[in-house]
Design an enzyme around this catalytic site. Structure first.
Site, PDB file in Angstrom:
ATOM      1  N   GLY A  40       9.922   8.316   4.935  1.00  0.00           N
ATOM      2  CA  GLY A  40      10.789   8.015   4.059  1.00  0.00           C
ATOM      3  C   GLY A  40      10.389   8.088   2.559  1.00  0.00           C
ATOM      4  N   HIS A  41      10.975   9.541   2.452  1.00  0.00           N
ATOM      5  CA  HIS A  41      10.598   9.811   0.940  1.00  0.00           C
ATOM      6  C   HIS A  41      11.748  10.243   0.508  1.00  0.00           C
ATOM      7  CE1 HIS A  41       6.269   9.848   2.643  1.00  0.00           C
ATOM      8  NE2 HIS A  41       6.887  10.949   3.309  1.00  0.00           N
ATOM      9  N   GLN A 223       3.442   6.544   4.499  1.00  0.00           N
ATOM     10  CA  GLN A 223       2.479   5.112   4.920  1.00  0.00           C
ATOM     11  C   GLN A 223       2.044   5.259   3.819  1.00  0.00           C
ATOM     12  OE1 GLN A 223       2.996   6.425   8.105  1.00  0.00           O
ATOM     13  NE2 GLN A 223       4.915   6.714   8.147  1.00  0.00           N
TER      14      GLN A 223
HETATM   15  P1  GDP Z   1       7.911   6.598  -0.891  1.00  0.00           P
HETATM   16  O1  GDP Z   1       7.776   6.630   0.511  1.00  0.00           O
HETATM   17  O2  GDP Z   1       6.518   5.918  -1.131  1.00  0.00           O
HETATM   18  O3  GDP Z   1       7.718   8.451  -0.807  1.00  0.00           O
HETATM   19  O4  GDP Z   1       8.960   6.261  -1.560  1.00  0.00           O
HETATM   20  P2  GDP Z   1      10.106   6.402  -1.005  1.00  0.00           P
HETATM   21  O5  GDP Z   1      10.988   7.017  -1.542  1.00  0.00           O
HETATM   22  O6  GDP Z   1      10.507   5.937  -0.105  1.00  0.00           O
HETATM   23  O7  GDP Z   1      10.560   5.399  -2.043  1.00  0.00           O
HETATM   24  C1  GDP Z   1      10.460   5.285  -3.783  1.00  0.00           C
HETATM   25  C2  GDP Z   1      11.478   5.437  -4.328  1.00  0.00           C
HETATM   26  O8  GDP Z   1      11.311   5.082  -5.326  1.00  0.00           O
HETATM   27  C3  GDP Z   1      12.957   6.350  -4.610  1.00  0.00           C
HETATM   28  O9  GDP Z   1      14.502   6.462  -3.601  1.00  0.00           O
HETATM   29  C4  GDP Z   1      12.167   7.161  -5.110  1.00  0.00           C
HETATM   30  O10 GDP Z   1      13.420   8.376  -5.708  1.00  0.00           O
HETATM   31  C5  GDP Z   1      12.003   6.244  -6.618  1.00  0.00           C
HETATM   32  N1  GDP Z   1      11.672   6.241  -7.532  1.00  0.00           N
HETATM   33  C6  GDP Z   1      10.249   6.750  -7.418  1.00  0.00           C
HETATM   34  N2  GDP Z   1       9.704   7.436  -8.925  1.00  0.00           N
HETATM   35  C7  GDP Z   1      10.273   5.813  -9.766  1.00  0.00           C
HETATM   36  C8  GDP Z   1      10.044   5.838 -11.212  1.00  0.00           C
HETATM   37  O11 GDP Z   1       8.909   5.490 -11.574  1.00  0.00           O
HETATM   38  N3  GDP Z   1      10.763   4.596 -11.476  1.00  0.00           N
HETATM   39  C9  GDP Z   1      12.124   4.978 -10.724  1.00  0.00           C
HETATM   40  N4  GDP Z   1      13.140   4.330 -11.189  1.00  0.00           N
HETATM   41  N5  GDP Z   1      12.241   4.650  -9.059  1.00  0.00           N
HETATM   42  C10 GDP Z   1      11.480   5.189  -8.504  1.00  0.00           C
HETATM   43  P1  IMO Z   2       6.825   5.974   3.477  1.00  0.00           P
HETATM   44  O1  IMO Z   2       5.843   7.063   4.322  1.00  0.00           O
HETATM   45  C1  IMO Z   2       6.956   1.840   4.867  1.00  0.00           C
HETATM   46  C2  IMO Z   2       6.463   0.075   8.329  1.00  0.00           C
HETATM   47  C3  IMO Z   2       7.722  -0.224   9.681  1.00  0.00           C
HETATM   48  C4  IMO Z   2       6.428  -1.694  10.271  1.00  0.00           C
HETATM   49  C5  IMO Z   2       5.375  -1.103  10.819  1.00  0.00           C
HETATM   50  C6  IMO Z   2       5.435   0.026  11.787  1.00  0.00           C
HETATM   51  O2  IMO Z   2       8.123   5.817   3.538  1.00  0.00           O
HETATM   52  O3  IMO Z   2       6.166   4.980   2.708  1.00  0.00           O
HETATM   53  P2  IMO Z   2       6.412   2.303  12.718  1.00  0.00           P
HETATM   54  O4  IMO Z   2       7.168   2.252  12.674  1.00  0.00           O
HETATM   55  O5  IMO Z   2       5.587   3.058  11.711  1.00  0.00           O
HETATM   56  O6  IMO Z   2       5.600   1.912  14.492  1.00  0.00           O
HETATM   57  O7  IMO Z   2       6.132   0.690  11.816  1.00  0.00           O
HETATM   58  O8  IMO Z   2       5.135   0.038   9.378  1.00  0.00           O
HETATM   59  N1  IMO Z   2       6.780   1.614   7.831  1.00  0.00           N
HETATM   60  C7  IMO Z   2       6.461   1.804   6.372  1.00  0.00           C
HETATM   61  N2  IMO Z   2       7.249   0.798   5.533  1.00  0.00           N
HETATM   62  N3  IMO Z   2       7.372   3.223   4.095  1.00  0.00           N
HETATM   63  C8  IMO Z   2       6.562   3.289   5.523  1.00  0.00           C
HETATM   64  O9  IMO Z   2       6.973   4.880   5.293  1.00  0.00           O
HETATM   65  C9  IMO Z   2       6.804   2.942   6.733  1.00  0.00           C
HETATM   66  N4  IMO Z   2       6.410   3.166   8.207  1.00  0.00           N
HETATM   67  C10 IMO Z   2       6.437   2.504   8.773  1.00  0.00           C
HETATM   68  O10 IMO Z   2       8.375  -0.764   8.590  1.00  0.00           O
HETATM   69  O11 IMO Z   2       6.469  -3.248   9.150  1.00  0.00           O
HETATM   70 MG    MG Z   3       9.478   5.633   2.006  1.00  0.00          MG
END
Ligand code: GDP
Ligand code: IMO
Ligand code: MG
Length: 428
Positions: A40-41, A223
């Site tokens: 989830g990004h 991940q």
């Molecule tokens: P990913 O899975 O590594 O792509 O990260 P996620 O999108 O799941 O989670 C990162 C969250 O932090 C997102 O809601 C971004 O919008 C937010 N984010 C990224 N960089 C920053 C930052 O420098 N500061 C803050 N406050 N939020 C950030």
């Molecule tokens: P991004 O790309 C955080 C975690 C799940 C669980 C474990 C196994 O957004 O960083 P799965 O469904 O992959 O078999 O679950 O991995 N997990 C993540 N945790 N960010 C993710 O992706 C994840 N993808 C899987 O919560 O602990």
């Molecule tokens: Mg994520």
């Protein structure tokens, strides 16, 4: 020309999507090489917020060709939902290419993911329930369905029959569920064939050619290092190689092609799902990180577990991935704290560990040894130069850099696209 890899250096959600977006205007191809819609990004562009699961984040940038390579597991229903949703919002997704060798997530994988978690009870992994583990298990067991199988009904039927043979016994006799009907799976997968066909190709060849032509390719890991099936906190991991080596096998590109390995690391730590987490905070500080950092899963909405920065984990990630540059994200979330502890080593039953213990039980019992750094109060979200940061914030970044095994080349100071301080170029 560079082939760069982006990997998560902790347990995911470090801000990989935003980091990809930061350099996307300078890349020609962005490749998702592992995982599936468990990722989830969140990327914030102006007033628009995009949540991507299966598609690589670079798809949001005009002119970039997004690629889903062989190492990915693809849920076709999710694929077309995401593509349609982006199209509605005016994003051009027509260049997407998908590997003929990528494996397909089906209804029985999602069902098995959920029922096996339920059977694990207290020992459950806390998966995202998207069918990721069972799909990779089928790939390793050599009973998986690949994208290319969808285009030949006879082959597809044979493979689905083979896959369901044992699984229906399990589902009915062990898990007390309905048997899955071969015809239903075949019909569903075939229904995507016409729309899928023009997107499918030999993505290894495509990327190989692109690199020969001097194009810039970014490999975006889903991940993170501590969720990698080989190098993470097994068994509390995902089922793919989310470390930099996974980019080579997951995309069919020789390891000598990669010029930069960019590790994304938060200024503190979070984790979703079960498993060890030495710096986890169960107090008001954990609650504060969660609310200020909006630490709720993009995929499942689950509250993320929160804790302080763990330097041995960053060092471990630097080593396992060969990280050349870190992007330190979410520094702004620490604003307002009097003191910021950083874990510098662990103590396990009276013994000090300066590095990640190799033994799982030791890591489960590891108590963090902290060094405290003074905090800062000024809002840093407008900082664009390192020198704009308050002295204590600068000192925190330099201390963390010193402990983490690679230079910190960019610093996130807010969710917005431009809320970033660049210290070094991320691409050659
Ligand atoms: P990913 O899975 O590594 O792509 O990260 P996620 O999108 O799941 O989670 C990162 C969250 O932090 C997102 O809601 C971004 O919008 C937010 N984010 C990224 N960089 C920053 C930052 O420098 N500061 C803050 N406050 N939020 C950030
Ligand atoms: P991004 O790309 C955080 C975690 C799940 C669980 C474990 C196994 O957004 O960083 P799965 O469904 O992959 O078999 O679950 O991995 N997990 C993540 N945790 N960010 C993710 O992706 C994840 N993808 C899987 O919560 O602990
Ligand atoms: Mg994520």
């Amino acid at each position: 020309m560079p082939a760069a890899v982006i990997v998560g250096a902790q347990w995911g959600d470090e801000g990989k999507g935003k980091a990809t977006d930061l350099i996307a205007s300078r890349i020609d191809y962005v490749v998702k090489f592992n995982g599936g819609n468990n990722a989830g990004h969140t990327v914030v562009i102006g007033n628009e917020k995009y949540a991507l699961h299966l598609l690589p984040s670079g798809i949001l940038t005009e002119g970039v060709t997004p690629v889903i390579s062989n190492g990915v597991v693809v849920d076709l229903e999710v694929l077309f939902e995401e593509l349609d949703a982006l199209t509605t919002r005016g994003i051009d997704v027509s260049r997407l290419r998908i590997s003929a060798n990528a494996h397909v997530i089906t209804e029985y994988h999602r069902t098995l993911d959920k029922v096996t978690e339920r059977f694990l009870g207290k020992r459950q992994i806390g998966t995202t329930g998207r069918g990721i583990g069972p799909t990779y298990a089928d790939k390793i067991n050599r009973v998986g369905i690949r994208i290319q199988d969808i285009f030949d009904e006879g082959i597809l039927r044979q493979k689905v029959e083979g896959a369901l043979d044992l699984k229906n016994h399990l589902l009915v006799k062990i898990y007390n569920r309905r048997a899955i009907v071969v015809d239903d799976i075949v019909a569903e997968l075939r229904s995507y064939a016409d729309r899928l066909r023009p997107m499918v190709c030999d993505t290894s060849m495509l990327l190989h050619q692109a690199l020969i032509e001097g194009k810039t390719v970014l490999f975006e890991g889903g991940q993170a290092t501590m969720l990698d099936v080989d190098h993470g906190t097994y068994p509390f991991v995902t089922s793919s190689n989310s470390t930099a080596g996974g980019a080579s096998t997951g995309a069919g590109i020789g390891p000598n092609q990669f010029t930069r390995i960019i590790g994304i690391v938060k200024a503190y730590t979070t984790r979703v799902g079960s498993g060890p987490f030495p710096t986890e905070l169960d107090d008001q500080f954990g609650e504060r990180l969660r609310s200020v950092g909006a630490e709720f899963g993009t995929t499942t909405g689950r509250p993320r577990r929160c804790g302080w920065y763990d330097a041995p984990i960053a060092r471990y990630s630097a080593r396992i991935n060969g990280i050349t540059d870190f992007v330190l994200t979410k520094l702004d979330v620490l604003t307002g704290l009097d003191e910021i502890p950083v874990c510098v080593a662990y103590e396990v039953d009276g013994v000090r560990f300066d590095e990640m213990p190799v033994n799982q039980s030791d890591f489960h019992h590891a108590k963090p040894i902290y060094e405290n750094f003074p905090g800062w109060r000024d809002d840093i979200s407008g900082a664009r130069q390192f020198s704009d940061l308050p002295a204590n914030a600068q000192a925190y970044v330099l201390a963390v850099e010193n402990m983490s095994g690679a230079r910190i080349s960019a610093i996130g100071v807010g969710p917005a696209r431009d809320a970033i301080i660049q210290r070094h170029e991320l691409l050659d």
